[in-house]
Enzyme design. Sequence first.
Site, PDB file in Angstrom:
ATOM      1  N   GLY A   8       0.824  -1.216   0.000  1.00 14.98           N
ATOM      2  CA  GLY A   8       0.000   0.000   0.000  1.00 14.98           C
ATOM      3  C   GLY A   8       0.850   1.255   0.000  1.00 14.98           C
ATOM      4  N   GLY A  11      -0.420   5.137  -0.694  1.00 12.37           N
ATOM      5  CA  GLY A  11      -1.447   5.787   0.130  1.00 12.37           C
ATOM      6  C   GLY A  11      -0.882   7.033   0.785  1.00 12.37           C
ATOM      7  CD  GLN A  12      -2.849  11.191   4.947  1.00 19.66           C
ATOM      8  OE1 GLN A  12      -3.702  10.408   5.382  1.00 19.66           O
ATOM      9  NE2 GLN A  12      -2.481  12.265   5.600  1.00 19.66           N
ATOM     10  NE  ARG A  35      -5.846  -2.809  -4.760  1.00 22.01           N
ATOM     11  CZ  ARG A  35      -7.148  -2.590  -4.853  1.00 22.01           C
ATOM     12  NH1 ARG A  35      -7.890  -3.393  -5.592  1.00 22.01           N
ATOM     13  NH2 ARG A  35      -7.725  -1.584  -4.245  1.00 22.01           N
ATOM     14  CE1 TYR A 143      -8.647   1.163   8.233  1.00 23.91           C
ATOM     15  CE2 TYR A 143      -9.626   2.706   9.786  1.00 23.91           C
ATOM     16  CZ  TYR A 143      -8.525   2.231   9.097  1.00 23.91           C
ATOM     17  OH  TYR A 143      -7.305   2.843   9.265  1.00 23.91           O
TER      18      TYR A 143
END
Length: 318
Positions: A8, A11-12, A35, A143
């Site tokens: 990942g 991401g941020q 991805r 989540y």
Amino acid sequence: MKKYLVTGSYGQIGVALIPAMIKKYGRENVIATGRKKPIPLFKELDVIYRRLDVRDQFGLRSLIVENDIDIIIHNASVLSATGEKNPQLAHSINFEGFYNVLEASRELKIEQLFTPSSIAAFGPTTPLVNTPNTTIMEPTSIYGISKVYIELMGNYYNLKYGLNFRALRYPGVLSPEEPGGGTTDYAIWIFYEALKNMKYTCFLGADVRLPMMMMSDCLKSTFDLIEADDAKLKHRSYNVTGMSFTPEELANAIRKYLPDFTIDYEPDFRNAIALSWPQSLDDSAAREEWGWEPELPFDKMVPAMLDGVSQRLGISYK
Ligand code: AKB
């Protein structure tokens, strides 16, 4: 030097973490994965980037073996707001993806697996003010449930197989980079809208207090825990925080720099998520066991965010 694999990675957090890791550990020791195609920043920095969907256990294992990975930082996750829109996607990435990483870590004898947890791991039955490190965890978002699963499974693999699993319960993380899919994201979008339009419509209510930290502190806590001496750790998952504030308090602080800024409130489904999360965290376990201390308080965060976001937008506000 150890070799690191980050999932990942665009991401941020990843977009700040990868350059910081390259600086600290050397470009050749950091394998960024995700991805999608590599982001322009990674191309600019000549980051070693490999395509990986964490649900692909064979792809994951090949990358670990081919690159002789020692430490995995597993950031790939669907966040709270996106998760509520698509619980099935959140389940497959957050649960199955984590299980693949956990099993690969055990089988391939990974030296350490670090995974972010979140304030989302807590829920409405948790004491929400100064939330202790060990307390009731009955989250109501998919989540949050995935974060409890991650913490419990990581702890189980530590007890059963000796896997060196470590997790941080990040609060909302603030940085000038555009966030995606979270509930705490309002505290970043507010700066974009203040600088572009001098007004912001907030999707949380005026008084919804949440714990937050600046990205520099998020990275500091991550590196500090990864590098902490195992003998000192009495927990596998730790609360960490830098500050707590409400949308109204943040708007008032922005007004000191942009006096014409206005805010109004149209709470949506994210308001209910935020109300089920802690307002503030007790991070004394992290402080006592591995010396955690945040560096950037609320009053320094606001000008730092205004500077960072205005730079990204190419707007001068002074
Ligand atoms: C979110 O809002 O979903 C995340 C988090 C608090 O984990 N930023």
